[in-house]
Design a protein around this motif. Structure first.
Motif, PDB file in Angstrom:
ATOM      1  N   ALA A   1     107.269   0.684  55.100  1.00 10.50           N
ATOM      2  CA  ALA A   1     107.338   1.316  53.775  1.00 10.50           C
ATOM      3  C   ALA A   1     107.350   0.304  52.639  1.00 10.50           C
ATOM      4  O   ALA A   1     106.885   0.592  51.540  1.00 10.50           O
ATOM      5  N   LEU A   2     107.882  -0.875  52.899  1.00 10.84           N
ATOM      6  CA  LEU A   2     108.007  -1.914  51.854  1.00 10.84           C
ATOM      7  C   LEU A   2     106.806  -2.861  51.952  1.00 10.84           C
ATOM      8  O   LEU A   2     106.817  -3.852  52.665  1.00 10.84           O
ATOM      9  N   ARG A   3     105.734  -2.531  51.198  1.00 13.06           N
ATOM     10  CA  ARG A   3     104.461  -3.256  51.314  1.00 13.06           C
ATOM     11  C   ARG A   3     104.418  -4.455  50.358  1.00 13.06           C
ATOM     12  O   ARG A   3     103.530  -4.589  49.525  1.00 13.06           O
ATOM     13  N   TRP A   4     105.368  -5.332  50.516  1.00  9.64           N
ATOM     14  CA  TRP A   4     105.446  -6.587  49.761  1.00  9.64           C
ATOM     15  C   TRP A   4     104.966  -7.685  50.713  1.00  9.64           C
ATOM     16  O   TRP A   4     105.664  -8.065  51.638  1.00  9.64           O
ATOM     17  N   GLU A   5     103.755  -8.176  50.492  1.00 14.14           N
ATOM     18  CA  GLU A   5     103.143  -9.077  51.469  1.00 14.14           C
ATOM     19  C   GLU A   5     103.934 -10.372  51.627  1.00 14.14           C
ATOM     20  O   GLU A   5     104.261 -11.044  50.651  1.00 14.14           O
ATOM     21  N   CYS A   6     104.202 -10.714  52.887  1.00 16.51           N
ATOM     22  CA  CYS A   6     104.988 -11.909  53.216  1.00 16.51           C
ATOM     23  C   CYS A   6     104.135 -13.032  53.779  1.00 16.51           C
ATOM     24  O   CYS A   6     104.582 -14.181  53.835  1.00 16.51           O
ATOM     25  N   GLY A   7     102.937 -12.688  54.241  1.00 11.85           N
ATOM     26  CA  GLY A   7     102.093 -13.692  54.868  1.00 11.85           C
ATOM     27  C   GLY A   7     100.941 -13.037  55.604  1.00 11.85           C
ATOM     28  O   GLY A   7     100.799 -11.809  55.614  1.00 11.85           O
TER      29      GLY A   7
ATOM     30  N   LYS B   1     125.604   7.429  45.478  1.00  5.00           N
ATOM     31  CA  LYS B   1     124.892   6.631  46.473  1.00  5.00           C
ATOM     32  C   LYS B   1     125.216   7.015  47.919  1.00  5.00           C
ATOM     33  O   LYS B   1     124.420   6.778  48.822  1.00  5.00           O
ATOM     34  N   LYS B   2     126.368   7.646  48.155  1.00  7.50           N
ATOM     35  CA  LYS B   2     126.696   8.041  49.522  1.00  7.50           C
ATOM     36  C   LYS B   2     125.923   9.280  49.976  1.00  7.50           C
ATOM     37  O   LYS B   2     125.928   9.624  51.154  1.00  7.50           O
ATOM     38  N   SER B   3     125.264   9.938  49.036  1.00  2.00           N
ATOM     39  CA  SER B   3     124.393  11.061  49.412  1.00  2.00           C
ATOM     40  C   SER B   3     122.928  10.683  49.225  1.00  2.00           C
ATOM     41  O   SER B   3     122.053  11.533  49.203  1.00  2.00           O
ATOM     42  N   CYS B   4     122.690   9.363  49.081  1.00  5.64           N
ATOM     43  CA  CYS B   4     121.322   8.870  48.891  1.00  5.64           C
ATOM     44  C   CYS B   4     121.008   7.843  49.968  1.00  5.64           C
ATOM     45  O   CYS B   4     121.583   6.757  49.977  1.00  5.64           O
ATOM     46  N   ASN B   5     120.132   8.188  50.869  1.00  3.64           N
ATOM     47  CA  ASN B   5     119.719   7.240  51.910  1.00  3.64           C
ATOM     48  C   ASN B   5     118.652   6.341  51.304  1.00  3.64           C
ATOM     49  O   ASN B   5     117.458   6.528  51.512  1.00  3.64           O
ATOM     50  N   PHE B   6     119.111   5.383  50.527  1.00  8.09           N
ATOM     51  CA  PHE B   6     118.250   4.524  49.713  1.00  8.09           C
ATOM     52  C   PHE B   6     117.181   3.822  50.556  1.00  8.09           C
ATOM     53  O   PHE B   6     117.436   3.362  51.666  1.00  8.09           O
ATOM     54  N   CYS B   7     115.970   3.739  50.007  1.00  9.81           N
ATOM     55  CA  CYS B   7     114.874   3.042  50.673  1.00  9.81           C
ATOM     56  C   CYS B   7     114.201   2.117  49.660  1.00  9.81           C
ATOM     57  O   CYS B   7     113.567   2.588  48.706  1.00  9.81           O
ATOM     58  N   PRO B   8     114.310   0.802  49.856  1.00  6.94           N
ATOM     59  CA  PRO B   8     113.674  -0.127  48.906  1.00  6.94           C
ATOM     60  C   PRO B   8     112.151  -0.003  48.894  1.00  6.94           C
ATOM     61  O   PRO B   8     111.505  -0.350  47.909  1.00  6.94           O
ATOM     62  N   GLY B   9     111.586   0.516  49.996  1.00  7.37           N
ATOM     63  CA  GLY B   9     110.140   0.709  50.045  1.00  7.37           C
ATOM     64  C   GLY B   9     109.673   1.759  49.047  1.00  7.37           C
ATOM     65  O   GLY B   9     108.609   1.612  48.431  1.00  7.37           O
ATOM     66  N   MET B  10     110.464   2.821  48.882  1.00 10.09           N
ATOM     67  CA  MET B  10     110.116   3.852  47.901  1.00 10.09           C
ATOM     68  C   MET B  10     110.192   3.262  46.493  1.00 10.09           C
ATOM     69  O   MET B  10     109.314   3.501  45.654  1.00 10.09           O
ATOM     70  N   SER B  11     111.232   2.475  46.244  1.00 10.18           N
ATOM     71  CA  SER B  11     111.374   1.839  44.930  1.00 10.18           C
ATOM     72  C   SER B  11     110.211   0.885  44.657  1.00 10.18           C
ATOM     73  O   SER B  11     109.659   0.863  43.553  1.00 10.18           O
TER      74      SER B  11
END
Length: 346
Positions: free
Chosen positions: A258-264, A301-311
């Motif tokens: 989900a987190l499409r931040w290219e690393c290499g 935040k305890k009712s939010c299953n946070f996803c950095p990929g969505m952000s």
């Protein structure tokens, strides 16, 4: 005791720098045309079997334990069984994520010879009409269903995954019952991710707020049993880039599917070099909960299953609050829409 043991194992994995779980997108081609798909279905120069073997060899050296073969549709590769058997030979717990429409005699023979760790299949409705309105391919519902039944009969562990959309939310309880009857675990999600392809907009298929609120007020069994907006610890750090990563069909490496931040790129550097020295991965590993400034002090935040990929998909910044997850969190909490100011969007 079990949770404490898993936490201890996770700490050891992170301390030793092991990519414990890797998602490997062995193709970006697909035989379906799912409306909500976030993948960029293009004409990438796919990794050859030889290149894939080198990557799997490197993963073995790095200590990887679980490999998920996905796509696109992984069964479109003519060398899929060779890739699957090589994963097994390396000792990986090999999982497959497929739409299950293309499971043929060769694949079945391979699965009977070496049972996959698990097979995750996508199903988007309790009826052919609803499922195929999303996949865009007539006959796909019956093919998927028939192959799920075959795998269950052969003792293969099957999970059904579904994305809840405005086109199918009315059939989710029916799909839940269908999965129960099949003897498979059902994993729906309300998360519809922005597409990697700028010409597509899967977001328009998200379930409308008023419809989700109506289901909430009805105390829908589906929402009660399958909420993915639950994070009792309130933690914001996930395993992306720390003990997991994703490799796409042409060798690009990401912290997570989900987190499409290219690393290499494994065609330019070896996977161990990327895993250890990538500046992107090092940056991600340096983050702490307090760095997620808009979310760290959020009362929801305890009712939010946070996803950095969505952000990252929304803003190009994994540290910012996701407007979509804020919306889902508000609904899950039974409140009105959360105000942007209170969620760190000042």
């Amino acid at each position: 005791m079990k949770e404490a043991s898993l936490d201890h194992l996770s700490r050891i994995i992170q301390l030793k720098g092991i990519p414990f779980s890797v998602v490997f997108e062995i193709t970006d081609r697909c035989n379906l045309k799912c409306l909500h798909c976030y993948q960029e279905n293009g004409e990438k120069e796919e990794l050859s079997f030889h290149e894939i073997k080198v990557i799997l060899d490197d993963l073995e050296k790095l200590g990887t334990m679980k490999v998920t073969l996905t796509g696109g549709e992984p069964l479109l590769r003519e060398d899929f069984t060779e890739i699957f058997f090589y994963c097994s030979q390396k000792g990986f717990a090999t999982k497959l994520f497929t739409n299950a429409t293309l499971l043929n005699a060769e694949h079945k023979k391979a699965f009977l010879k070496k049972t996959p760790f698990a097979v995750e299949c996508s199903l988007y409705g309790a009826s052919a009409k609803t499922h195929e309105s999303i996949t865009g391919v007539a006959g796909s519902f019956e093919k998927t269903l028939a192959n799920i039944k075959w795998m269950v009969e052969k003792g293969i562990r099957v999970f059904v995954k579904s994305v809840v959309l405005c086109l199918n939310f009315h059939e989710m309880e029916g799909l839940d019952r269908l999965c129960h009857g099949l003897g498979v675990t059902f994993y729906p999600t309300l998360r519809v991710y922005p597409s990697c392809d700028p010409t597509r907009s899967p977001e328009r298929w998200r379930v409308k707020t008023e419809d989700l609120k109506a289901l909430q007020k009805m105390k829908s069994t589906f929402l009660k049993n399958h909420s993915d907006s639950d994070n009792p610890s309130g933690d914001l750090i996930c395993n992306a880039g720390r003990e997991a990563c994703c490799i796409n069909a042409e060798g690009k490496v990401y912290p997570c599917v989900a987190l499409r931040w290219e690393c290499g790129d494994v065609r330019k550097q070896s996977l161990p070099e990327i895993w250890v020295h990538s500046s992107v991965l090092q940056k991600i590993r340096s983050f702490h909960d307090k760095d997620f400034k808009g979310c760290f002090s959020c009362p929801w935040k305890k009712s939010c299953n946070f996803c950095p990929g969505m952000s990252f998909g929304e803003h190009g910044d994994m540290l910012l609050p996701s407007k979509e997850l804020c919306r889902l969190s508000a609904i899950s909490s039974g409140g009105d829409d959360l105000q942007e100011g209170s969620m760190g969007f000042e």
